[in-house]
Enzyme design. Structure first.
Site, short mmCIF file in Angstrom:
data_model
loop_
_atom_site.label_atom_id
_atom_site.label_comp_id
_atom_site.label_asym_id
_atom_site.label_seq_id
_atom_site.Cartn_x
_atom_site.Cartn_y
_atom_site.Cartn_z
N HIS A 1 27.47 -3.19 -11.24
CA HIS A 1 27.25 -4.23 -10.21
C HIS A 1 26.69 -5.52 -10.80
O HIS A 1 26.12 -6.33 -10.08
CB HIS A 1 26.31 -3.71 -9.13
CG HIS A 1 26.88 -2.53 -8.40
ND1 HIS A 1 28.01 -2.61 -7.62
CD2 HIS A 1 26.50 -1.22 -8.38
CE1 HIS A 1 28.29 -1.42 -7.14
NE2 HIS A 1 27.40 -0.55 -7.59
N TRP B 1 -8.97 -12.62 -23.75
CA TRP B 1 -7.58 -12.67 -23.29
C TRP B 1 -7.58 -13.83 -22.29
O TRP B 1 -8.18 -13.73 -21.22
CB TRP B 1 -7.20 -11.35 -22.61
CG TRP B 1 -5.75 -11.27 -22.23
CD1 TRP B 1 -4.71 -10.85 -23.01
CD2 TRP B 1 -5.18 -11.60 -20.96
NE1 TRP B 1 -3.54 -10.91 -22.30
CE2 TRP B 1 -3.79 -11.37 -21.04
CE3 TRP B 1 -5.69 -12.09 -19.75
CZ2 TRP B 1 -2.91 -11.59 -19.98
CZ3 TRP B 1 -4.82 -12.31 -18.69
CH2 TRP B 1 -3.45 -12.06 -18.81
N GLU C 1 7.68 -4.58 -25.00
CA GLU C 1 6.25 -4.83 -25.22
C GLU C 1 5.92 -5.02 -26.69
O GLU C 1 5.15 -5.91 -27.05
CB GLU C 1 5.42 -3.62 -24.76
CG GLU C 1 5.06 -3.57 -23.31
CD GLU C 1 4.22 -2.33 -22.99
OE1 GLU C 1 3.22 -2.49 -22.29
OE2 GLU C 1 4.56 -1.20 -23.41
N CYS D 1 -10.40 -8.70 -22.05
CA CYS D 1 -11.58 -9.27 -22.68
C CYS D 1 -12.56 -8.14 -22.99
O CYS D 1 -12.73 -7.22 -22.21
CB CYS D 1 -12.31 -10.31 -21.84
SG CYS D 1 -11.33 -11.74 -21.44
N ASN E 1 -16.35 -11.46 -18.72
CA ASN E 1 -15.02 -10.89 -18.51
C ASN E 1 -14.77 -10.98 -17.02
O ASN E 1 -15.69 -10.77 -16.24
CB ASN E 1 -15.08 -9.42 -19.00
CG ASN E 1 -13.80 -8.67 -18.75
OD1 ASN E 1 -12.80 -9.25 -18.38
ND2 ASN E 1 -13.86 -7.36 -18.98
N GLY E 2 -13.54 -11.32 -16.60
CA GLY E 2 -13.25 -11.43 -15.17
C GLY E 2 -12.85 -12.85 -14.83
O GLY E 2 -12.62 -13.68 -15.72
N LYS F 1 8.64 -0.19 -23.26
CA LYS F 1 7.99 0.08 -24.55
C LYS F 1 8.55 -0.85 -25.61
O LYS F 1 7.83 -1.47 -26.37
CB LYS F 1 8.26 1.54 -24.92
CG LYS F 1 7.21 2.30 -25.62
CD LYS F 1 6.00 2.71 -24.84
CE LYS F 1 5.33 1.70 -24.04
NZ LYS F 1 4.44 2.10 -23.02
N ARG G 1 -8.57 -5.10 -26.06
CA ARG G 1 -8.73 -5.61 -24.69
C ARG G 1 -8.35 -7.08 -24.59
O ARG G 1 -8.32 -7.65 -23.48
CB ARG G 1 -10.19 -5.44 -24.23
CG ARG G 1 -10.67 -4.02 -24.23
CD ARG G 1 -12.09 -3.95 -23.77
NE ARG G 1 -12.20 -4.26 -22.37
CZ ARG G 1 -12.11 -3.37 -21.40
NH1 ARG G 1 -11.92 -2.11 -21.68
NH2 ARG G 1 -12.22 -3.74 -20.15
N LYS H 1 -4.83 -4.27 -23.08
CA LYS H 1 -4.77 -2.86 -22.70
C LYS H 1 -5.25 -2.63 -21.28
O LYS H 1 -4.69 -1.83 -20.54
CB LYS H 1 -5.65 -2.08 -23.68
CG LYS H 1 -5.71 -0.61 -23.45
CD LYS H 1 -4.51 0.05 -24.06
CE LYS H 1 -4.40 1.51 -23.76
NZ LYS H 1 -3.00 1.94 -23.73
N GLU I 1 10.86 2.91 -18.70
CA GLU I 1 9.74 3.03 -19.64
C GLU I 1 10.20 2.76 -21.08
O GLU I 1 9.51 2.10 -21.85
CB GLU I 1 9.10 4.41 -19.49
CG GLU I 1 7.96 4.71 -20.46
CD GLU I 1 6.80 3.71 -20.42
OE1 GLU I 1 6.70 2.92 -19.47
OE2 GLU I 1 6.00 3.73 -21.37
#
Ligand code: G6P
Length: 604
Positions: free
Chosen positions: A500, A75, A484, A2, A101-102, A481, A27, A599, A477
């Site tokens: 396995h 968000w 995402e 946010c 925000n929060g 990437k 954000r 982010k 990673e």
């Protein structure tokens, strides 16, 4: 998570709020809104589900007049993205309007208590409860907005950063923070409230960072900072060093592509700022990192999240931990066990929670942080800054390689101080580390082969990424990437684990990205590639230049220059980032703002 903006000054608030929201959109971007206090003393709210462009379209023919206002890009946490749940939210009369925000943890309990007093709510959000709580405190006798806000916040459990407008006090903004980032930009006769300095650098570089449980009362003539009990607090203004251009796309089609290409420069800046070239000393901020402390350490735990977790895993000589697990497991910590917190934003809630647990137990905390003055940077005992510059693309790229570089610089220093590396080995390693930006530049100079591979695999539904040793985190990673930003289902595995279970999924044309550069695990990787080939999987190898054998057993080969094995994750990251990028581009994804992500993750 946010984005918050607030403005008070002489300019038209709407333009500044929309501009600020666009800069903060990374954000959170599921809905947004602004509120402006008009010259006739009325607060006018405009909010919309979706991107800021939707809100702009809505406001195209309507200008909200006024020079004080607040804005928010969301968000979703409480309630799905919708016009109703978008911020700002108001109280029953619309006189108090705020953005937050929060997460208010006791919002249900507060909502029920307010309902019993006759309050009714229009949204599913915890934020609307805060607006009604402020109204309730006016009903309880508070005389001013700051007083009502203070009393309301004393009833709240959880994290917040908020900014409030009130019709009866048309010459001021009130802002408060606890657990979510918030700062004040100090201009000339004007002030900017924001979650992130990136949104205000076109206007001012002078910034006051708020700490937890601090409130600001802001007028055009100045501001006062107080705590929850109303006691006045000292304010220290800092200068933001990032330039406005650094937070712009600068001709690139996306921030992510720009940030991928910025890696050589980011690494050069980072390395030259963490190691003093003359003395070889580490340039630590915060408390000095003494040789005595470093020699006394028995163990180091690394805590971080997402891409920063993978950067931590590259340093496999220590123990890496999911910050979200570490803090609740309450591991045995003591002054001889250092906790190394890696974070681009310096605000990730779980990482912050972990360092607080560590500090309580007396463990020294070293932060590897990109954003100066961020909460984790301020709460760590020692800080090594990555100098990646602002990273706006949601998927982390240049911060990742900068974090690995700092970790290597720290490890080498630690080994030298503890007498675990000879001077010759130290110097040879350091020389090669400092040469990595040049190697990365060579990889970036020819992206055509990577684009071609992307064209051949982009329509796969699923894929695997395999690596071993130093490049097992590279596999994780690479997979992160790609998933995402392109939404392809990708899994990273330690290559030895394939047999396995995961190998059951291999069939004709199933893409397997194998990180197989020269090093101690090369032959084992070759064996794993053969196993995939035997089942007709489609092998894309990331291999060392001049490796002819790998071409005979792979469908596609992307080559990179040879570097020492320990440094290969830095170089191998580049083709993996670009592969994800070009796959996402062909799939038509919104690369800088992937679905459901944000982010800076300031909630648990
Ligand atoms: C989010 C971002 C990731 C990032 C992670 C940790 O999930 O989307 O790109 O790696 O948070 O963030 P930090 O700021 O602590 O590095």
């Amino acid at each position: 998570m946010c984005g918050i903006v607030g403005y008070i000054g002489a300019r038209e608030a709407q333009d500044i709020l929309i501009d600020g929201l666009k800069r903060l959109e990374y954000r959170g971007y599921d809905s947004c809104g602004i509120a402006v206090l008009s010259p006739d003393g009325q607060i006018i709210v405009s909010k919309k589900e979706g991107r800021i462009s939707n809100l702009e379209a809505e406001l195209r023919d309507e200008h909200l007049p006024g020079t004080i206002g607040i804005g928010h890009t969301r968000w979703a946490t409480h309630g799905k993205p919708s016009d109703e749940n978008a911020h700002p939210h108001g109280d029953s009369s619309g006189a108090t309007v705020l953005i937050q925000n929060g997460t208010v943890e006791n919002y249900n309990e507060l909502k029920e208590a307010l309902r019993l007093k006759g309050h009714s709510f229009l949204s599913e959000t915890d934020t609307e409860v805060l607006a009604h709580l402020v109204e309730d405190e006016f009903d309880n006798g508070a005389a001013t907005l700051i007083e009502a806000t203070r009393a309301a916040l004393k009833r709240v459990r959880g994290a917040y950063a908020l900014c409030i407008l009130h019709e009866k006090e048309p010459d001021r903004l009130v802002a408060a923070r606890s657990g979510a980032p918030l700062l004040l930009g100090v201009g000339d006769g004007e002030y900017f409230v924001s979650s992130d300095a990136a949104s205000i650098i076109p206007y001012t570089r002078r910034v006051l960072y708020l700490n937890d449980e601090e409130l600001l009362e802001i007028t055009r003539d100045g501001f006062t900072k107080t705590n929850l009990d109303g006691a006045p607090l000292e304010s220290t203004i800092s200068e933001v060093t990032w330039s406005a251009e650094e937070a712009e796309k600068g001709g690139y089609e996306t921030f992510m592509l720009k940030e991928i290409f910025e890696q050589p420069a980011a690494l050069r800046r980072t390395l030259s700022s963490v190691i003093d070239p003359k003395t070889g000393e580490l340039c630590v901020e915060g408390k000095p990192l003494t040789a005595e402390l470093l020699r006394s350490l028995t163990d180091i735990s690394i805590v971080s999240c997402g891409t920063a977790l993978h950067a931590g895993m590259v340093g496999t000589y220590v123990h890496t931990d999911w910050a979200s697990e570490f803090r609740y497991r309450r591991p045995k910590l003591n002054p001889r066990r250092m906790v190394l917190a890696i974070s681009q934003s310096g605000e990730t809630y779980d990482t912050l929670g972990s360092i607080r647990v560590a500090k309580e137990a007396g463990a020294p905390v070293l932060g590897i942080i990109n954003v100066r003055e961020s909460t984790i940077a301020r709460e760590s005992d020692h800080v090594l800054y990555t100098q990646a510059g602002p990273e706006i693309g949601v998927a982390s790229t240049k911060a990742y390689t900068s974090q690995i570089a700092v970790m290597y610089a720290f490890t080498l220093y630690l080994a030298r101080v503890r007498g675990e590396i000879s001077d010759d080995d130290y110097e040879a390693f350091m020389r090669e580390l400092l040469a990595v930006p040049d190697v990365i530049e060579r990889v970036l100079a020819d992206v055509e082969p990577i684009k071609q591979v992307a064209e051949r695999v982009y329509d796969a539904r699923s894929s695997f990424y395999l690596g071993r040793g130093f490049n097992f985190p590279s596999a994780l990673e690479g997979a992160l990437k790609n998933k995402e930003i392109s939404y392809m289902h990708c899994e990273g595995y330690a290559a030895g684990e394939m047999k396995h279970g995961p190998i059951a999924l291999i069939q004709a044309r199933f893409p397997v990205f194998a990180i197989c550069t020269k090093g101690s695990t090369y032959e084992k990787m070759v064996t794993n590639i053969e196993q995939v080939g035997a089942r007709n999987g489609y092998i894309v190898a990331i291999a060392t230049e001049g490796d002819d054998h790998i071409k005979t057993i792979s469908d596609e080969v992307i080559t990179v220059p040879e570097v020492r094995e320990e440094l290969s994750p830095l170089v191998n990251a580049i083709p993996l980032q670009l592969l994800a990028y070009y796959i996402a581009r062909i799939r038509g994804c919104d690369i800088d703002k992937p679905r459901n992500l944000a982010k800076s993750v300031t909630v648990e």
